[in-house]
Design an enzyme around this catalytic site. Structure first.
Site, PDB file in Angstrom:
ATOM      1  N   GLU A   7       0.825  -1.220   0.000  1.00 16.18           N
ATOM      2  CA  GLU A   7       0.000   0.000   0.000  1.00 16.18           C
ATOM      3  C   GLU A   7       0.856   1.266   0.000  1.00 16.18           C
ATOM      4  OE1 GLU A   7      -0.992  -2.703   1.502  1.00 16.18           O
ATOM      5  OE2 GLU A   7      -3.031  -2.983   0.767  1.00 16.18           O
ATOM      6  N   HIS A  13     -10.643  -5.266  10.974  1.00 20.08           N
ATOM      7  CA  HIS A  13     -11.244  -5.282   9.646  1.00 20.08           C
ATOM      8  C   HIS A  13     -12.563  -4.542   9.536  1.00 20.08           C
ATOM      9  CE1 HIS A  13      -8.696  -9.070   9.055  1.00 20.08           C
ATOM     10  NE2 HIS A  13      -8.068  -8.021   8.615  1.00 20.08           N
TER      11      HIS A  13
HETATM   12  C1  LIG Z   1     -10.917  -5.109   6.267  1.00 19.47           C
HETATM   13  O1  LIG Z   1     -10.339  -6.205   5.639  1.00 19.47           O
HETATM   14  C2  LIG Z   1     -11.082  -7.423   5.604  1.00 19.47           C
HETATM   15  C3  LIG Z   1     -10.273  -8.424   4.879  1.00 19.47           C
HETATM   16  O2  LIG Z   1      -9.046  -8.591   5.492  1.00 19.47           O
HETATM   17  C4  LIG Z   1     -12.441  -7.207   4.969  1.00 19.47           C
HETATM   18  O3  LIG Z   1     -13.187  -8.408   4.973  1.00 19.47           O
HETATM   19  C5  LIG Z   1     -13.153  -6.142   5.719  1.00 19.47           C
HETATM   20  O4  LIG Z   1     -14.369  -5.867   5.104  1.00 19.47           O
HETATM   21  C6  LIG Z   1     -12.316  -4.902   5.743  1.00 19.47           C
HETATM   22  N1  LIG Z   1     -12.963  -3.873   6.468  1.00 19.47           N
HETATM   23  C7  LIG Z   1     -12.906  -2.634   6.083  1.00 19.47           C
HETATM   24  C8  LIG Z   1     -13.434  -1.659   7.020  1.00 19.47           C
HETATM   25  O5  LIG Z   1     -12.440  -2.286   5.044  1.00 19.47           O
END
Ligand SMILES: *[C@@H]1O[C@H](CO)[C@@H](O)[C@H](O)[C@H]1NC(C)=O
Ligand SMILES: *[C@@H]1O[C@H](CO)[C@@H](O)[C@H](O)[C@H]1NC(C)=O
Length: 512
Positions: A235, A304
């Protein structure tokens, strides 16, 4: 799982680490062929993505520094600022990002765009496996730069072809009255890429895999690997390359597989993108879009599920957009790509598959929405409910329930968190005299806190009840499903808050 697929991608990463112009630059390179034999330094670079500086014979380009002390700001700032003016300097629009003094400074000194050689370097570094040694690669970059063949000219030559290819796909949409948010985003990207050869998409899995959430479906086939760039899991690296390309007049759209991962690159978003226009007295424009899913998904735990709206919205120099419907997604993404400033574009994974009705106007390729303007999704007179992204849907459901109890709620879809449409909120509260704010993020220093303060500053005398703030719970997201449900706002929470604001009796919440 998606991340594992990246291992098969063809890419080459290089970084020329240069402490100062006097010091000879050690060169690092790595190709698919020798990817198992990467030097520890390259492995470190790939893992931690500290792409630093690319040097060509004519310029030193700043991509991003590991720490502040790595690079003396003067070292990279000078060549950028001294770059010669191109025949047609890009127009930088007047916008909220600048204070009056800076606008004046800019009026005195028109914006100067440097040649797009960084993009040439970035393109070379990411798109092909043919350059084996770092030395040779530098040579290629040099020739490219001195040969005057910029990616803009190359892209310009292919534009008529791209337009022709885009035509059939664009006409398909007018046949439909319903569109998913996913298709709305995909068509917006497609149309903007077709309309402007400077727009390109970069991120993990955006190409061969068609996007982790299929937002970039079909774009690699249509626009080729020069404009749809699959990157390694870096990233900070690809965001830095994107910001550098934006400095030089290209219009990158950087996809984060999810906004969790933007934390790896936040230095570039804030320090390299958001602040540059101000710090260069308007000479640098950074037309870049950072987009991807944000907010709570389902059952993925604390790292996440996190809404970053208030984080990014507290930073001057950024615009922060939060689409809810397909109309929002299309109109705001197009506006974000056309905007001369860095835009953080927060989508929601759980909305991608939802369908919304769209008008012919929304489907027109010229459609876009104004940045900084909220939409009144439902008019009402008894209580104002503000919400953004997925929470707009919950607020509308709550409004339906409230209507059955004789409370006519006005639902405002904020659309833009920064700039915030204070005028619309202000006018609505002056009409309804009551306010409930809804967001998914944490309560402290959240979007609701800002709205509440704004209303108190502008219209305190009009409030007939305390402002109610509905937000996510003040804890990292629990993993257990029953606790997760309690940690994110639910329709009943909004209904209860609105009733309290209207002084209706509200029974105690049932135990979970
Ligand atoms: C963060 O990453 C996970 C996968 O690692 C994903 O399933 C989840 O939706 C993500 N959440 C956000 C807030 O982006
Ligand atoms: C709020 O409304 C009042 C009255 O119309 C107006 O004077 C004020 O400027 C408004 N504030 C904002 C931020 O729009």
């Amino acid at each position: 799982m998606c991340k594992l697929l990246l291992s098969k991608l063809r890419f080459m990463v290089f970084a020329v680490y240069l402490m100062s112009p006097q010091m000879a630059a050690p060169t690092l390179s790595c190709t698919e062929e020798n990817s198992n034999k990467r030097s520890p330094v390259v492995k470190m670079l790939l893992r931690s993505s500290k792409m630093l500086i690319i040097k060509t014979h004519s310029d030193v380009f700043f991509l991003g520094a590991k720490t502040r002390s790595d690079v003396d700001p003067g070292t990279h700032a000078r060549p950028l600022l001294a770059a010669p003016a191109p025949p047609n300097p890009p127009v930088v629009s007047d916008s909220i990002r600048l204070g009056p003094s800076l606008s004046r400074a800019r009026a005195r000194r028109p914006p100067v765009a440097a040649p797009p050689s960084l993009a040439a370097a970035a393109r070379l570094s990411l798109s092909s496996g043919t350059y084996r040694s770092g030395q040779k690669m530098l040579g290629v970059v040099r020739r490219k730069v001195s040969g005057g063949s910029s990616p803009l000219t190359i892209l310009g030559q292919t534009l008529p072809f791209l337009r022709a290819a885009a035509a059939p796909l664009r006409s398909y949409s007018s046949a439909f009255k319903e569109m998913t948010v996913r298709d709305a985003l995909n068509s917006a990207l497609d149309e903007e890429m077709s309309a402007d050869p400077r727009v390109f998409l970069m991120g993990e899995e955006v190409g061969e895999y068609q996007g982790a959430y299929k937002i970039s479906k079909g774009l690699l086939d249509k626009y080729g690997p020069d404009r749809v760039l699959d990157t390694p899991i870096t990233e900070a690296g690809f965001t830095g390359i994107g910001v550098g390309a934006a400095y030089h007049g290209l219009k990158p759209v950087i996809e984060f597989m999810t906004f969790n991962f933007s934390m790896q690159a936040i230095d570039h978003i804030i320090n390299s993108a958001a602040k540059s226009n101000y710090m260069s007295a308007g000479q640098l424009s950074v037309p870049i879009v950072f987009r991807g899913p944000n907010g709570a998904a389902a059952g993925v735990g604390a790292q996440h599920s996190h809404c970053y709206a208030s984080w990014y919205a507290s930073c001057p120099g950024l615009k922060v957009l939060t689409p809810y419907s397909s109309e929002d997604a299309r109109g705001l993404l197009k506006a974000a790509i056309r905007d001369p400033d860095p835009v953080v574009f927060l989508e929601n994974e759980l909305l991608y598959g939802e369908s919304f009705p769209v008008s012919a106007e929304v489907l027109d390729s010229s459609f876009s929405l104004p940045i900084g303007k909220a939409k009144i999704e439902k008019e009402g007179k008894d209580v104002t409910i503000t919400a953004f992204s997925k929470m707009v849907g919950l607020a509308l459901k709550a409004a339906d329930i409230l209507a059955k109890e004789g409370i006519n709620a006005e639902v405002i879809n904020l659309r833009s968190i920064r700039p915030l449409d204070r005028a619309t909120i202000n006018a609505s509260v002056r009409k309804t005299n009551r306010l409930v704010t809804v967001e998914e993020g944490f309560p402290q220093h959240g979007v609701g806190a800002e709205i509440c303060t704004s209303v108190i500053e502008e219209s305190f005398g009009y409030l007939d009840a305390p402002v109610e703030r509905i937000s996510g719970a003040d804890v990292p997201m629990p993993y257990a499903a029953n606790l997760e449900r309690m940690a994110v706002p639910q329709v009943e929470d909004i209904v209860r808050a609105a009733k309290r604001a209207c002084y209706r009796s509200v029974p105690m919440a049932a135990a979970a």
